[in-house]
Design a protein around this motif. Structure first.
Motif, short mmCIF file in Angstrom:
data_model
loop_
_atom_site.label_atom_id
_atom_site.label_comp_id
_atom_site.label_asym_id
_atom_site.label_seq_id
_atom_site.Cartn_x
_atom_site.Cartn_y
_atom_site.Cartn_z
N ASP A 372 -46.64 -21.96 61.23
CA ASP A 372 -46.24 -20.85 62.11
C ASP A 372 -46.74 -19.49 61.60
O ASP A 372 -46.32 -18.45 62.11
N ASP A 374 -49.25 -16.92 61.89
CA ASP A 374 -50.24 -16.63 62.94
C ASP A 374 -51.63 -16.36 62.36
O ASP A 374 -52.64 -16.81 62.92
N ARG A 377 -53.18 -19.60 61.12
CA ARG A 377 -53.53 -20.46 62.25
C ARG A 377 -54.76 -19.92 62.97
O ARG A 377 -55.67 -20.66 63.35
N PRO A 390 -48.26 -24.37 66.45
CA PRO A 390 -47.52 -23.67 65.38
C PRO A 390 -46.30 -24.44 64.87
O PRO A 390 -45.75 -24.12 63.83
N LYS A 391 -45.89 -25.46 65.62
CA LYS A 391 -44.65 -26.18 65.27
C LYS A 391 -44.91 -27.11 64.07
O LYS A 391 -45.84 -27.93 64.10
#
Ligand code: SF4
Length: 698
Positions: A372, A374, A377, A390-391
């Motif tokens: 998660d 950001d 990711r 994101p989970k």
């Protein structure tokens, strides 16, 4: 005529996390012998597994062609125990048919039930490149973060506590740093059996004058080198360690300057451990108060001291708490970041450090970046050209739970054997049998593969090029020594073939290309290149420059946390999840033996090793055997609330009264039929080291 000389191929031992460098001596396409090379972690030494545990690769059981489940052949958990019956339910297939079938089944689950109905178990026995590509396939091809590996059953609790406390899950110093230590604490570990070459470095240090302290419920071969042997009650690590912290704080032995300069939340630990006087904890942990005080003073007064630990600390429902105490002890005494100091969770498998670094964990991407996060990711989405979830994904035991409930319907398993390694394994076997689609990639028709829809014959370590990262953070180069048998293929190639069939346009030419991409996703590999590893064989991370040696000892100046400080995290006393009672009066712990490796897939097919330990045994103290009216070698039955096994009794004076030890390598008496699946709340690791068991003579 004399046989031509064997060619020696430099590689790394495929077993434990010590990462001994080996030479595979090859003649006529076969390994004739294995010798130790002068690697940084072994200096020419090898243990019996590294030296003699290589002939499994040519065992008659080796899979050499893809297998597909025969139409209508039912998946029966009992097949895990009967290889012949299991094999009869498969037919041979071409690679095209097997790969098409494997990918179509996974795609069907993904497209009809959603990405989270899929999961992947990768392996710490493969290379970094395989681990990286496997997790990338699960995250981008399956579309889920449900990807994990055996670290969840190993040091997950240690990593959770280390990340929380000092901002990094890796060791702060290699085990060779013991040469500069005045005091070496080995707790919850049996390196003479499980990390044998590391143990030789500890013995060397003790012989040169270091004070070795061994702390464990069971005795071990290292005890005879120890200045102090602390035998404590199983499951009572926290009261023992908090009592040591109480002494260090209460007697003012802690390093005030270090604590002020490098840590935060000292007041929390100071106030917390005030309630843990050794005299109060002694009855609970079974260690005399004066020994607790003596060992605590010895550690705190040492100029240099290090702590090494193993599964005895981590495989517990309070494994994270256990590790928090060890971190607090080191920090209080300023025993991190200098030669002869350090925190060292001894890694189990040859590449469990690297597989974790490469992202084979469900809540983190490569480099331990949370799913998660950001920024992390976004970086990976650009690098991989794919959208990421994101989970956080499910962990090993959670995946099996979801499969058992029918929520998870498809799995891809590469080099893992959950039908033997999971706790309460009857449930794991039932869960695997319930899946709509199971793809297993392995060397043998393992207990897990017995329940597969498609079985893909993979490559053994001496047949592949790739890098692995050992317990010391040393990234090392392994090289192919012998060809693949039959139609078996490289794991990296199989992962790619599945990826392409799942719509990913991958075309990596080989491990070198994968390594180059992995280095862009993993800061720890900065300044470490494939060419450099080919040249040098081993480079430690972190590494500051392309021509600099890596940093063996880290965090001398600052910790990799937001403010550069380490945190104290107090731990309270909790009981193990299942205490002995009148019905189940003994405590069971499980683990490895010197001669056998994990679920026995390789070592039980290695002739010399299997001859040394040919069958399953339950070790009890001689006095308990006598009390039960049992002779060594006599059959007995072990029963817990989850299952029962029958095996031979072994008299072992290192096992305390009231306890039983069983290795988990034996299919015919699978220790994990007995174990408790309760999880540590932070590390999500099951309690393999403690459950209540009954012993019945047969
Ligand atoms: Fe292999 Fe570990 Fe033995 Fe070294 S100590 S030879 S890495 S099993």
């Amino acid at each position: 005529r004399a046989a031509p000389p064997a060619k020696e191929v430099a590689s790394v031992c495929p077993y434990c996390g010590v990462g001994c460098q080996v030479g595979f001596r090859v003649r006529d396409g076969a390994i004739k012998e294995v010798v130790g090379r002068d690697g940084p972690s072994n200096q020419n030494r090898l243990c019996v597994k590294g030296r003699f545990g290589f002939d499994y690769i040519r065992h008659p059981d080796r899979l050499t062609v893809p297998l597909i489940r025969v139409e209508g052949a039912a998946k029966d958990p009992a097949d895990c125990l009967d290889p012949r019956r299991a094999r009869a339910k498969f037919r041979e297939a071409t690679w095209e048919e097997a790969l098409d079938r494997a990918a179509a089944g996974l795609a069907r689950v993904r497209d009809t039930l959603g990405p989270d109905a899929l999961a992947g178990f990768g392996s710490a026995k493969g290379s970094n490149e395989e681990a990286y590509l496997f997790q990338k396939l699960v995250r981008t091809g399956f579309g889920t973060n449900n990807v994990d590996h055996c670290t969840r059953l190993c040091h997950a609790a240690s990593v959770a506590a280390l990340l929380e406390g000092i901002g990094s899950g890796a060791v702060t110093a290699p085990f060779m740093a013991a040469k500069d230590a005045e005091v070496i604490v080995v707790i919850g570990a049996r390196p003479a059996e499980n990390h044998p070459v590391a143990a030789t470095f500890l013995k060397d240090a003790a012989a040169r004058g270091a004070k070795l302290v061994t702390m464990d419920p069971r005795g071990s071969a290292l005890d005879r080198h120890a200045a102090e042997v602390v035998r404590f009650a199983p499951g009572r690590d926290v009261p023992l360690l908090n009592a040591m912290l109480n002494v260090v704080v209460g007697e003012g032995l802690y390093d005030r300057q270090y604590v002020a300069a490098h840590t935060e939340d000292f007041e929390l630990i100071r106030d917390h451990v005030a309630a843990y006087a050794p005299e109060d904890m002694a009855p609970l942990c079974g260690v005399p108060a004066d020994q607790i005080r003596r060992v605590a003073r010895m550690f705190a007064r040492a100029r240099t001291a290090m702590i090494l630990w193993g599964m005895g600390i981590s495989q517990s429902t309070h494994g994270t708490d256990n590790t928090r105490c060890l971190i607090a002890l080191s920090l209080l005494c300023g025993q991190v970041g200098r030669p002869g100091t350090g925190l060292h969770p001894l890694r189990g498998q040859n590449n469990v450090q690297g597989a974790s670094d490469a992202g084979l964990i469900p809540m983190m991407f490569p480099d331990y970046r949370h799913t998660d996060d950001d920024a992390a990711r976004g970086h990976l989405e650009r690098l991989w050209g794919a959208k990421l979830d994101p989970k956080p994904g499910l962990t090993v035991v959670e995946i099996m739970g979801a499969a058992e409930r029918g929520e998870l319907r498809g799995m891809y398993v590469m080099g893992e054997n959950p039908a033997m390694s999971d706790p309460d394994v009857n449930h794991a076997r039932a869960a695997l049998a319930r899946l709509d689609h199971l793809v297993v990639q392995d060397l043998f028709l393992t207990e897990t593969a017995a329940l597969a829809d498609v079985v893909l014959p993979a490559s053994a370590w001496p047949e592949k090029d790739g890098t692995v990262t050992n317990t010391n953070r040393q990234v090392q180069m392994g090289r192919a020594a012998v060809p693949l048998p039959g139609e078996a293929r490289q794991d990296l190639e199989i992962i790619q073939e599945l990826a392409r069939r799942l719509g990913l346009p991958w075309s990596y030419a080989g491990p070198r290309e994968v390594f180059a991409e992995m280095a862009q996703a993993t800061h720890s590999l900065a300044n470490i290149t494939w060419d450099r590893l080919e040249r040098e064989g081993s480079v430690t991370y972190p590494c500051a420059a392309p021509d600099a040696p890596g940093d063996e000892i880290v965090f001398g100046d600052a910790f990799p946390t937001e403010n550069g400080r380490a945190r104290f995290v107090p731990a309270g006393v909790t009981d193990p999840a299942e205490m002995p009672d009148a019905e189940y009066p003994f405590v069971l712990s499980t683990g490895r033996q010197l001669e056998h490796w994990h679920t026995g897939t390789m070592t039980r097919r290695a002739g010399a090793l299997d001859a040394l330990e040919p069958g399953p045994t339950a070790s009890l103290s001689p006095s308990e055997l006598a009390r039960l009216g049992l002779e060594p070698g006599q059959r007995l039955r072990l029963a817990t609330r989850r299952g029962a096994i029958e095996l031979a009794a072994r008299a072992d004076p290192t096992v305390p009264d009231g306890q039983v030890f069983v290795p988990f390598a034996f299919r015919e008496a699978a220790a994990n039929l007995l174990t408790n699946p309760q999880l540590d709340p932070w590390g999500k690791i099951p309690e393999f080291k403690y459950c209540a068991v009954r012993v019945e003579p047969l």
